[in-house]
Every structure is written in C-alpha cells, then in structure tokens.
Scaffold this motif. Structure first.
Motif, PDB file in Angstrom:
ATOM      1  N   ALA A 175       0.669  -1.227   0.103  1.00  0.00           N
ATOM      2  CA  ALA A 175      -0.029  -0.035   0.045  1.00  0.00           C
ATOM      3  C   ALA A 175       0.821   1.317   0.071  1.00  0.00           C
ATOM      4  CB  ALA A 175      -0.838  -0.052   1.364  1.00  0.00           C
ATOM      5  N   ASP A 176       0.469   2.155  -0.618  1.00  0.00           N
ATOM      6  CA  ASP A 176       1.176   3.436  -0.898  1.00  0.00           C
ATOM      7  C   ASP A 176       0.850   4.386   0.330  1.00  0.00           C
ATOM      8  OD1 ASP A 176       2.153   6.067  -1.397  1.00  0.00           O
ATOM      9  OD2 ASP A 176       1.344   6.437  -3.434  1.00  0.00           O
ATOM     10  N   PRO A 177       1.658   4.636   1.216  1.00  0.00           N
ATOM     11  CA  PRO A 177       1.600   5.388   2.336  1.00  0.00           C
ATOM     12  C   PRO A 177       1.257   6.965   2.197  1.00  0.00           C
ATOM     13  CG  PRO A 177       4.017   5.094   1.746  1.00  0.00           C
ATOM     14  CD  PRO A 177       3.401   4.459   0.928  1.00  0.00           C
ATOM     15  N   ASP A 178       1.289   7.190   1.199  1.00  0.00           N
ATOM     16  CA  ASP A 178       0.751   8.796   0.986  1.00  0.00           C
ATOM     17  C   ASP A 178      -0.643   8.550   0.478  1.00  0.00           C
ATOM     18  OD1 ASP A 178       3.208   9.896   1.279  1.00  0.00           O
ATOM     19  OD2 ASP A 178       3.618   9.562  -0.807  1.00  0.00           O
ATOM     20  N   GLN A 179      -1.136   7.463  -0.230  1.00  0.00           N
ATOM     21  CA  GLN A 179      -2.562   7.592  -0.339  1.00  0.00           C
ATOM     22  C   GLN A 179      -3.355   6.790   0.550  1.00  0.00           C
ATOM     23  OE1 GLN A 179      -3.302   5.410  -4.111  1.00  0.00           O
ATOM     24  NE2 GLN A 179      -5.416   5.905  -3.941  1.00  0.00           N
ATOM     25  N   PHE A 180      -2.632   5.784   1.433  1.00  0.00           N
ATOM     26  CA  PHE A 180      -3.454   4.776   2.286  1.00  0.00           C
ATOM     27  C   PHE A 180      -2.143   4.933   3.631  1.00  0.00           C
ATOM     28  CE2 PHE A 180      -4.153   2.910  -1.723  1.00  0.00           C
ATOM     29  CZ  PHE A 180      -5.598   3.114  -1.805  1.00  0.00           C
ATOM     30  N   PRO A 181      -2.384   6.258   4.187  1.00  0.00           N
ATOM     31  CA  PRO A 181      -1.242   6.111   5.520  1.00  0.00           C
ATOM     32  C   PRO A 181      -1.690   5.340   6.645  1.00  0.00           C
ATOM     33  CG  PRO A 181      -3.014   7.922   5.316  1.00  0.00           C
ATOM     34  CD  PRO A 181      -2.941   7.372   4.054  1.00  0.00           C
ATOM     35  N   ALA A 182      -2.989   5.166   7.163  1.00  0.00           N
ATOM     36  CA  ALA A 182      -3.129   4.105   8.043  1.00  0.00           C
ATOM     37  C   ALA A 182      -2.923   2.525   7.738  1.00  0.00           C
ATOM     38  CB  ALA A 182      -4.613   4.222   8.694  1.00  0.00           C
ATOM     39  N   LEU A 183      -3.358   2.291   6.464  1.00  0.00           N
ATOM     40  CA  LEU A 183      -3.175   1.015   6.057  1.00  0.00           C
ATOM     41  C   LEU A 183      -1.650   0.783   5.836  1.00  0.00           C
ATOM     42  CD1 LEU A 183      -4.201  -1.630   4.855  1.00  0.00           C
ATOM     43  CD2 LEU A 183      -4.201  -0.641   2.700  1.00  0.00           C
ATOM     44  N   ALA A 184      -0.729   1.270   5.549  1.00  0.00           N
ATOM     45  CA  ALA A 184       0.583   1.101   5.484  1.00  0.00           C
ATOM     46  C   ALA A 184       1.184   1.009   6.965  1.00  0.00           C
ATOM     47  CB  ALA A 184       1.210   2.416   4.853  1.00  0.00           C
TER      48      ALA A 184
END
Length: 216
Positions: A175-184
C-alpha cells in the motif's frame, strides 16, 4: 411393469445433502435431485412443496446433528458458547450446507432446539424477559454470519487460497503510504481474512456475551 421406487423423506434429504456437498444452492434443483434418484420432480413435491422448503429441511438436519447428545453445562455464557461451537463444528463438516442455512434459515426441529437452548440460557443470565429477544437476535445474527463466512472460506481451492494470499500481500504490504497512510502503518500487523478463524470465533462471541453481561 414395476412402478418406480417410492423414496422416503429421509432418503430424499440424504440425496439432496450429497448434491449440495458437491455443488451449491444455486446449481441445486429439484429436477436434478429427481434425476439422481431416478424419479420425477412431482414425486418429490409430495414431500416438499418447494425447493426452498427442501433446502431448509437439509440445513435443519445439520442443526439436529449439532444438538444430538448436547447437555447444558456451566453458566449461561458457557451454555451458549458450547452450543455455538457444536453448531460451528457441525456446519464445518458440511460447509456447502452452511451457506444454505445462512440464506434460507430453518424452521424445523433442529432450529427450534437451538433457539430454545439460547433463550433458556439467557433467562438464567439475570436479564429481564423484555430484553432477552433483542439479545437473542444479536447472538443468532452474529453466529450465522461467522459460521457462513467460515464456510465460504473453507470451500475455496488451494489455488484460490494462494491467489488470495498474494492479492492480500500486494494490497496491504504494497500500500502507498501517501494514499493509504493508516493501511501502510498497520500493514505488517494485519492478517488476511480467514487466518486463525477459531480464535477469532471465540473472541468475537466472548465479546458479545461480555457486552450482555455488562448490561445485567
């Protein structure tokens, strides 16, 4: 010329259960069942008025098997947990039939025995009678959802399981931390759906029962 054999209700249910074990409710039909038995559909409709009624009867047999030999033990939480595990195990041996139960439910003897035991257990919990139906409903919805979900996962092939694991790794660990910070952030601690199902079953049911206990 000899007439066609007359099949008993139990024999019809045995054949239906076998068809459902190798298929699913969508592909199941009374015509296909009749062909398996070497008879015509009209002879089966003397026992069951519709396909849905037949499917409900098949699912109810699993509930009957679950309560066979059951004896209430312990306090109300232990009784409900013990019964829930028996139902889970029974449908775990027949996962295709769990989806039938989840879709059509059952109004047979097995269903009534399960309902009776859950209600009796709740009556010993200290809940006032007027609150019992609502809590009963939540428990049954929870158990049905958990058991049918497990059944769906257990019927996939090894190849489908491996594909799912790969998709999980790509979707979560990649997961891209910029687009999905919580998921990352939580990616390495998340587990795929279906991992350690038994522990989750116990934990989720225990949380529901603890919530009931907190209201007493």
């Amino acid at each position: 010329m000899a007439g066609r054999r007359r099949w008993s209700t139990e024999e019809i249910l045995d054949a239906a259960a076998e068809l459902l074990r190798t298929g699913d409710a969508d592909s199941f039909s009374v015509r296909r069942l009749a062909a398996t038995l070497g008879t015509d559909s009209s002879s089966l409709y003397r026992h069951f008025r519709s396909k849905t009624e037949l499917l409900r009867a098949v699912a109810d047999r699993i509930l009957l098997a679950a309560v066979d030999g059951y004896r209430p033990e312990g306090d109300w939480k232990q009784r409900i947990t013990g019964l829930a595990l028996r139902v889970r195990d029974a449908f775990g041996r027949h996962p295709q039939l769990a989806t039938v139960w989840g879709r059509y439910a059952s109004g047979g003897t097995g269903s009534r025995l399960v309902m009776e035991e859950v209600l009796q257990a709740l009556r010993t919990s200290g809940l006032p009678d007027e609150k019992i139906p609502a809590h009963y409903h939540r428990i049954v919805v929870l158990l049905t959802a958990l058991i049918t979900s497990e059944a769906g996962i257990s019927t996939i092939t090894p190849e489908e399981y491996d594909q799912g694991m790969e998709l999980f790794r790509v979707a979560v660990l990649g997961a891209d931390p910029d687009q999905f910070p919580a998921l990352a952030h939580f990616a390495r601690d998340l587990r795929p759906l279906g991992a350690d199902r038994e522990t989750d079953f116990h934990a989720i049911l225990a949380a529901q029962l603890a919530q009931i206990e907190a209201t007493i």
